[in-house]
Design a protein around this motif. Structure first.
Motif, PDB file in Angstrom:
ATOM      1  N   GLY A 145       6.545 147.033  16.097  1.00 54.17           N
ATOM      2  CA  GLY A 145       5.731 146.446  15.219  1.00 54.17           C
ATOM      3  C   GLY A 145       4.398 146.137  16.047  1.00 54.17           C
ATOM      4  O   GLY A 145       3.586 144.972  15.540  1.00 54.17           O
ATOM      5  N   SER A 146       3.972 146.906  16.891  1.00 51.08           N
ATOM      6  CA  SER A 146       2.702 146.856  17.694  1.00 51.08           C
ATOM      7  C   SER A 146       2.610 145.190  18.227  1.00 51.08           C
ATOM      8  O   SER A 146       1.721 144.573  17.672  1.00 51.08           O
ATOM      9  N   PRO A 147       3.607 145.108  19.099  1.00 54.01           N
ATOM     10  CA  PRO A 147       3.655 143.564  19.778  1.00 54.01           C
ATOM     11  C   PRO A 147       2.115 143.358  20.589  1.00 54.01           C
ATOM     12  O   PRO A 147       1.275 144.512  20.802  1.00 54.01           O
ATOM     13  N   ASP A 148       1.814 142.268  20.753  1.00 53.08           N
ATOM     14  CA  ASP A 148       0.548 141.711  21.372  1.00 53.08           C
ATOM     15  C   ASP A 148       0.590 142.220  22.717  1.00 53.08           C
ATOM     16  O   ASP A 148      -0.619 142.556  23.348  1.00 53.08           O
ATOM     17  N   ARG A 149       1.599 142.359  23.473  1.00 49.31           N
ATOM     18  CA  ARG A 149       1.821 142.924  24.682  1.00 49.31           C
ATOM     19  C   ARG A 149       2.971 143.947  24.625  1.00 49.31           C
ATOM     20  O   ARG A 149       3.995 144.017  24.440  1.00 49.31           O
ATOM     21  N   LEU A 150       2.340 145.329  25.090  1.00 39.99           N
ATOM     22  CA  LEU A 150       3.479 146.333  24.966  1.00 39.99           C
ATOM     23  C   LEU A 150       3.532 146.767  26.571  1.00 39.99           C
ATOM     24  O   LEU A 150       2.490 147.183  27.142  1.00 39.99           O
ATOM     25  N   ASP A 151       4.704 146.901  26.984  1.00 40.69           N
ATOM     26  CA  ASP A 151       5.000 147.190  28.378  1.00 40.69           C
ATOM     27  C   ASP A 151       5.415 148.949  28.495  1.00 40.69           C
ATOM     28  O   ASP A 151       5.871 149.351  27.786  1.00 40.69           O
ATOM     29  N   LEU A 152       4.600 149.297  29.587  1.00 36.12           N
ATOM     30  CA  LEU A 152       4.951 150.708  30.165  1.00 36.12           C
ATOM     31  C   LEU A 152       5.397 150.440  31.421  1.00 36.12           C
ATOM     32  O   LEU A 152       4.423 149.924  32.409  1.00 36.12           O
ATOM     33  N   VAL A 153       6.576 150.638  31.887  1.00 33.47           N
ATOM     34  CA  VAL A 153       7.273 150.742  33.315  1.00 33.47           C
ATOM     35  C   VAL A 153       7.624 152.026  33.738  1.00 33.47           C
ATOM     36  O   VAL A 153       8.408 152.678  33.136  1.00 33.47           O
ATOM     37  N   ASP A 154       6.967 152.551  34.997  1.00 35.26           N
ATOM     38  CA  ASP A 154       7.376 153.798  35.349  1.00 35.26           C
ATOM     39  C   ASP A 154       8.111 153.555  36.553  1.00 35.26           C
ATOM     40  O   ASP A 154       7.712 153.151  37.586  1.00 35.26           O
ATOM     41  N   ILE A 155       9.281 153.886  36.457  1.00 38.06           N
ATOM     42  CA  ILE A 155      10.402 153.437  37.907  1.00 38.06           C
ATOM     43  C   ILE A 155      10.407 154.599  38.600  1.00 38.06           C
ATOM     44  O   ILE A 155      10.956 155.960  38.156  1.00 38.06           O
TER      45      ILE A 155
END
Length: 320
Positions: free
Chosen positions: A55-65
């Motif tokens: 739902g298009s949050p205010d903060r969208l995380d992208l974590v590259d492990i």
């Protein structure tokens, strides 16, 4: 010094002056990230899907492990549209020092953050999680010990407890002399990713083998300067082993995953628009430079989805 393979890998790869604290991956082996920007564009397409599902949050995380040199997240950031970029919170996770030139908006961490809302991706990370090796004897499976300077091996203690149960469930030893890599540490590492995912998707991409088609003598391999070398845990080479992604999937379910998908990179990337389709020959007549660019792009995409190469990698996708 004689150690179990798990201890030897940990020291060689991540100990003081270890391989991954000293070397950059691009100098030793080719990955999907380094093959083509098309891979990052596919990850962006996947991130966009996850964003819509959340739902298009205010903060969208992208974590590259296991971010290596940070190329993947830097490319995703660069390709994202301004509206998405404004909401993106990107974290690159790696034990090596922060690379020069990485955009300041990308956080560089040595540990996976908690509370991820978005997409966590681990491309060729699990195969470098240290693990033990077992060999079947007349008296049952025993751990293999390795001499760290030479790579010589000898047998150690019997395999017992959780490790023995893992072998019996996921990779039974079939005959005397057969070898297995015990995947418990990979399962635990993947479960840790799922526990840090509050809402969204976690994806593991790696060399893999299914329970009904695992090799009899294991997959432990060394890489140095782009070539396969003996897996000697002296810190001079990468040491890797294929991943039992099906076992990791079960660990992820126990850690809270509500849906699971197992596929190949070929199928996953094609679903994200990477097709390797060659441009029409007519384009060569009206726009020769454009045709050559499109042809090069098709070649790169073809390498990413080649079933006998990178396209044969396993993709484990789990939602929470």
């Amino acid at each position: 010094m004689w150690l179990t393979w798990r201890a030897a890998m940990r020291h060689a790869l991540y100990g003081e002056d270890g391989f991954y604290l000293r070397e950059r991956p691009s100098g030793h082996f080719r990955t999907s990230v380094s093959t083509s920007a098309a891979f990052a564009e596919a990850v962006l397409a996947l991130l966009t899907q996850v964003d819509a599902e959340l739902g298009s949050p205010d903060r969208l995380d992208l974590v590259d492990i296991g971010a290596g040199e940070g190329v993947l997240v830097a490319r995703v950031l660069d390709a994202a549209d301004p509206a998405l970029r404004a909401r993106l919170n990107i974290t690159a996770v790696d034990l090596s020092p922060r690379p020069d030139g990485l955009p300041e908006s990308i956080a560089w961490r040595s540990r996976i953050p908690y509370g991820i809302t978005g997409l966590a991706i681990a491309n060729e990370w699990l195969d470098n999680i240290p693990l033990d090796v077992a060999e079947q004897t007349a008296d049952g499976p025993r751990l293999v010990l390795v001499e760290t300077k030479t790579g010589a091996e000898r047998l150690g203690d019997p395999v017992l407890g959780t490790d023995r149960a893992w072998l019996d469930r996921w990779w039974p030893l079939c005959r005397i002399g057969s070898r297995r890599e015990i995947g418990c540490p990979r399962d635990a590492a993947w479960a840790a990713v799922l526990t840090r995912l509050s809402k969204g998707r976690a994806v593991a991409i790696d060399y893999a083998h299914p329970v009904d088609n695992r090799p009899c003598h294991g997959t432990l391999t060394g890489y140095r300067d782009g070539a396969v070398v003996a897996a000697i845990p002296d810190g001079t080479c990468d040491i890797t082993a294929h991943v039992a992604l099906d076992a990791c999937a079960e660990a992820g379910r126990r850690a809270g995953a509500i849906s699971t998908g197992l596929s190949t990179q070929r199928d996953a990337l094609r679903a994200l628009g990477v097709t390797g389709t060659r441009p029409p020959i007519d384009l060569a007549h009206v726009d020769p430079p454009g045709y050559l660019r499109a042809l090069a792009r098709a070649s790169e995409e073809g390498e990413l989805i080649d079933a006998k190469g990178l396209g044969g990698f396993g993709w484990l996708t789990q939602d929470r």
